[in-house]
Design a protein around this motif. Structure first.
Motif, PDB file in Angstrom:
ATOM      1  N   ALA A   1     -83.836  53.186  49.090  1.00 39.40           N
ATOM      2  CA  ALA A   1     -82.418  52.949  48.804  1.00 39.40           C
ATOM      3  C   ALA A   1     -82.206  52.230  47.481  1.00 39.40           C
ATOM      4  CB  ALA A   1     -81.802  52.142  49.943  1.00 39.40           C
ATOM      5  N   ASP A   2     -83.134  51.339  47.083  1.00 37.89           N
ATOM      6  CA  ASP A   2     -82.981  50.562  45.850  1.00 37.89           C
ATOM      7  C   ASP A   2     -83.994  50.981  44.792  1.00 37.89           C
ATOM      8  OD1 ASP A   2     -85.103  49.719  47.342  1.00 37.89           O
ATOM      9  OD2 ASP A   2     -84.797  47.583  46.994  1.00 37.89           O
ATOM     10  N   PHE A   3     -84.253  52.271  44.725  1.00 47.55           N
ATOM     11  CA  PHE A   3     -85.283  52.755  43.799  1.00 47.55           C
ATOM     12  C   PHE A   3     -84.960  52.450  42.344  1.00 47.55           C
ATOM     13  CE2 PHE A   3     -87.189  56.213  41.219  1.00 47.55           C
ATOM     14  CZ  PHE A   3     -88.523  55.893  41.437  1.00 47.55           C
TER      15      PHE A   3
ATOM     16  N   GLY B   1     -89.383  58.365  44.242  1.00 45.25           N
ATOM     17  CA  GLY B   1     -88.168  57.843  44.845  1.00 45.25           C
ATOM     18  C   GLY B   1     -88.243  57.629  46.340  1.00 45.25           C
ATOM     19  N   THR B   2     -89.431  57.737  46.933  1.00 44.46           N
ATOM     20  CA  THR B   2     -89.590  57.524  48.372  1.00 44.46           C
ATOM     21  C   THR B   2     -90.358  56.227  48.613  1.00 44.46           C
ATOM     22  OG1 THR B   2     -91.649  58.808  48.454  1.00 44.46           O
ATOM     23  CG2 THR B   2     -89.568  59.996  48.815  1.00 44.46           C
ATOM     24  N   GLU B   3     -90.362  55.793  49.850  1.00 43.71           N
ATOM     25  CA  GLU B   3     -91.115  54.605  50.216  1.00 43.71           C
ATOM     26  C   GLU B   3     -91.738  54.791  51.591  1.00 43.71           C
ATOM     27  OE1 GLU B   3     -88.960  51.059  51.947  1.00 43.71           O
ATOM     28  OE2 GLU B   3     -87.376  51.874  50.653  1.00 43.71           O
TER      29      GLU B   3
END
Length: 394
Positions: A151-153, A226-228
């Motif tokens: 969400a905070d990339f 952009g993923t975690e």
């Protein structure tokens, strides 16, 4: 005598028509031309032989029997069933339904119930699994680490760009994964061609087994796409080891050994404040240290007096090993004491504060100081504010 000859001669036919007309027994008739046997006729005739076998024996011919005649008919039927065109041509004469496609069983009971030949009968008990241990059912608890959108990339994206720039310029390099001790907050790795950042390490969890008590920590891994993921430290270590993972380190840093202890990061920030007192100061930088990810440290910079109540930009980060935090802070404060920002600010509530760890020092001098800190030679240097350079022993 001649009269007798003449009398006989008068009874002979005088033309071919009289000969044909006198052929009452049809001896001179041309034989009827046999009708041409087509491939369709041969196919029908061959199939009728199969039907006749089914009618006589009550079963279809087998293509695997030792009876040559039946085996021939069975092979013929197999060939017909394998050809859609032949099936379509023979459907009109298939009075016994030999060419019909059987309906699949609707359930396992239907399958077993239709086993008229007892092919599935298990008199030996080989298929009996009642005495086997019940397989443990694995349920998804919802805690399995899965990739999801970060969400905070936007806070981490500049860090990835910086690392890629350092790799291109030679300031950083890739080394083989050195071991789990290096999976710490702020560490960059490359896994299957994708760079990831260990943004944070969660609280240690303890899980008791019959043999020992294991400890594990959840990670917050940010990937450059952009993923975690929230995989465990051990899980990341296994993947990096099994899949030839790499660690991103500074080129000037000494070779990382497996027993080296990662201390954290030295970071350099630039203020994005719109306050004229701050924005007009050239070469104003904050130099600090964190054990965790720099992005987490500066997440709410605009609400903190430490960051001059404004957003900041990460200028550089430096990974450190085997370094005491207290020693590092003491060295930074001592070396750049003369260049410390001397200003009093007010926070959102009107409370006055004097910011620390902000220094008016060119970036090139900071880079030099960091190298000296890492090598241990910084103890012999001081910063000359007028000359804007580090001065060492003669």
């Amino acid at each position: 005598m001649n009269d007798d000859i003449e009398a006989v001669g008068t009874d002979l036919p005088r033309s071919i028509d009289e000969i044909l007309d006198s052929d009452f027994d049809g001896l001179l008739d041309a034989p009827a031309k046999a009708a041409k046997v087509t491939s369709a006729h041969r196919l029908e005739r061959a199939f009728l032989e199969i039907i006749e076998f089914r009618r006589v024996h009550g079963r279809i011919p087998s293509s695997t029997t030792r009876e040559i005649a039946e085996r021939k008919l069975g092979a013929r039927l197999d060939g017909i069933l394998a050809n859609d065109e032949k099936i379509a041509a023979l459907m009109p004469i298939d009075e016994l339904g030999l060419l019909a496609t059987p309906e699949p069983p609707a359930s396992i009971d239907d399958l077993l119930g239709g086993d008229h030949a007892d092919l599935l009968d298990d008199e030996s008990g080989l298929l009996d699994v009642s005495d086997l241990p019940v397989r443990r059912q694995v349920y998804d608890s919802g805690n399995a680490a899965r990739r999801e959108k970060a969400a905070d990339f936007e806070q981490f994206e500049p860090l990835f760009k910086q690392k890629h720039a350092e790799l291109r310029d030679g300031a950083s390099r890739l080394l083989p994964y050195p071991g789990m001790a290096h999976i710490v907050p702020g560490a960059f790795f490359v896994l299957n061609g994708v760079m990831l950042l260990v943004a944070d390490v969660g609280e240690t969890e303890y899980k008791k087994t019959t043999v020992r008590e294991n400890k594990r920590e959840r990670l917050r891994c940010i990937f450059e796409n952009g993923t975690e993921s929230s995989m465990y430290r051990q899980s990341l270590a296994i993947r990096l080891s099994d899949e030839d993972g790499q660690i991103v380190v500074q080129s000037e840093a000494p070779e990382i050994l497996t027993d080296d202890e990662a201390s954290g990061y030295i970071y350099v920030l630039r203020s994005l404040s719109d306050d004229p007192q701050i924005g007009t100061i050239k070469d104003l930088h904050k130099i600090g240290f964190t054990r965790g990810a720099v992005a987490n440290r500066i997440k709410n910079a605009e609400k903190s007096a430490t960051y001059l109540m404004a957003a900041v930009e990460v200028v550089a980060t430096y990974r450190t090993y085997n370094l005491k935090v207290s020693t590092l802070e003491h060295l930074l404060h001592r070396v750049f004491a003369e260049a410390r920002l001397d200003i009093t600010q007010s926070d959102h509530k009107g409370r006055a504060y004097d910011p620390s760890e902000w220094f008016v020092v060119p970036r090139s001098v900071i880079d030099q100081a960091i190298e000296l800190i890492i090598s241990g030679d910084i103890v012999d240097y001081v910063y000359d504010r007028a000359a804007q350079r580090l001065v060492g022993p003669d």
